[in-house]
Scaffold this motif. Sequence first.
Motif, short mmCIF file in Angstrom:
data_model
loop_
_atom_site.label_atom_id
_atom_site.label_comp_id
_atom_site.label_asym_id
_atom_site.label_seq_id
_atom_site.Cartn_x
_atom_site.Cartn_y
_atom_site.Cartn_z
N GLN A 57 1.27 -1.36 -0.08
CA GLN A 57 -0.03 -0.16 -0.10
C GLN A 57 0.63 1.73 -0.19
O GLN A 57 1.84 1.58 0.74
CB GLN A 57 -0.78 -0.23 0.96
CG GLN A 57 -1.79 1.45 1.59
CD GLN A 57 -2.44 1.69 2.66
OE1 GLN A 57 -2.24 0.84 3.54
NE2 GLN A 57 -3.03 1.66 2.71
N TRP A 58 0.43 1.94 -0.98
CA TRP A 58 0.73 3.16 -0.86
C TRP A 58 0.45 4.35 0.17
O TRP A 58 -0.82 4.49 -0.41
CB TRP A 58 1.34 4.54 -2.05
CG TRP A 58 2.69 4.21 -2.59
CD1 TRP A 58 3.61 4.38 -2.38
CD2 TRP A 58 3.38 2.08 -2.83
NE1 TRP A 58 4.93 3.21 -2.85
CE2 TRP A 58 4.39 1.98 -3.27
CE3 TRP A 58 2.81 1.27 -3.25
CZ2 TRP A 58 4.42 1.24 -3.95
CZ3 TRP A 58 2.77 0.41 -4.08
CH2 TRP A 58 4.99 0.22 -4.32
N ALA A 59 0.24 4.88 1.41
CA ALA A 59 -0.61 5.78 2.19
C ALA A 59 -0.38 7.00 2.18
O ALA A 59 1.03 7.70 1.64
CB ALA A 59 -0.63 4.91 3.32
N GLN A 60 -0.71 7.53 2.61
CA GLN A 60 -0.55 9.34 2.72
C GLN A 60 0.54 9.52 3.42
O GLN A 60 1.40 10.44 3.24
CB GLN A 60 -2.11 9.92 2.60
CG GLN A 60 -1.97 11.55 3.11
CD GLN A 60 -1.99 11.88 1.87
OE1 GLN A 60 -2.46 10.89 0.83
NE2 GLN A 60 -1.46 13.29 0.98
N GLY A 61 0.73 9.06 4.93
CA GLY A 61 1.91 9.48 5.83
C GLY A 61 1.65 10.82 5.83
O GLY A 61 1.19 11.40 6.38
N GLU A 62 3.18 11.37 5.75
CA GLU A 62 3.39 12.40 5.95
C GLU A 62 3.19 13.26 5.07
O GLU A 62 3.63 14.36 5.02
CB GLU A 62 4.55 12.44 6.43
CG GLU A 62 4.50 12.20 8.13
CD GLU A 62 5.94 12.33 8.59
OE1 GLU A 62 6.92 12.85 8.41
OE2 GLU A 62 6.16 11.76 9.76
#
Length: 295
Positions: free
Chosen positions: A80-85
């Motif tokens: 998954q590529w998530a929003q993070g920072e």
Amino acid sequence: MNSKEDNGILQEITPLGEHDFMFVADRHKTGYDFPLHKHDLFELNFIENARGCRRIVGDSDELTDDIDLVLISSPQLEHQWAQGECNSKDIHEITVQFYLDFHTGIFETNPFASIKTMFERAQLGMAFPKSAIMQVYPRLTKLSSLEGFWAVNELFTILYELSTCTEARTLASSSFAKVAESSESRRVRKVETYIRAHYAEELRLEQLSKMVVMSPSAFSRFFKQRTGKTLAEFIVDIRLGHAARMLIDTITPVSEVAYICGFNTLSNFNRLFRNRKGCSPSEFRERYVKKKVII
């Protein structure tokens, strides 16, 4: 179109038809909202202008730089590529999905040897350094404008150039991804195979060195030279990978997970897990559960 598996990981159904070879999506987006998932195809995923994006590949959880490129060649590896920072409002993402059987045919010939080796390693997910990314950047960014043979030809050129990179690194642990990495050394392979089968048991250097008829000190140096890890580091990595998998696939209490995976004390397990994963076992489980339920 997507379907959900029993364990909560989204099984993505890709848009390729029976006679299609590859799918390319080149897009600009303002953020990430797609859940943790896996699919039957290989994936080459490129992002730029996305510093701080959270990239999850198996039990690897990292924040990306401005530019990032990852290859995944295992249908069982969650990612998954998530929003993070990431605060960017113009993320450029190129996703290429395709499938190749790299165990037979043309991949058994010398010209494709480096690509085959790369695919084998990429079953754990493989991240490329900026130098390698910039080498293929011009080809990658024009891929969506090509059709048919020329698109496939360009993809193979990209894959070959990436396969020559010596600084690419794998992401997930082999025991988490259920992929058995093996050394070129017969003696190291023998010990690695034994450790993978008996990781929950007490494992001593003296015992393992006897298996390959070497002194403990000589085998310790030999193992480090061939694998880049000490024997103790290798054993811990195997145990932690199994533990991480148990944490997300079961509701077994953390203390039992530690014992089942070969750790003598809960405190030692917690310390080693935090050192390797950057969070406690409980935090790791909570993060994964949160990611899994968004459908």
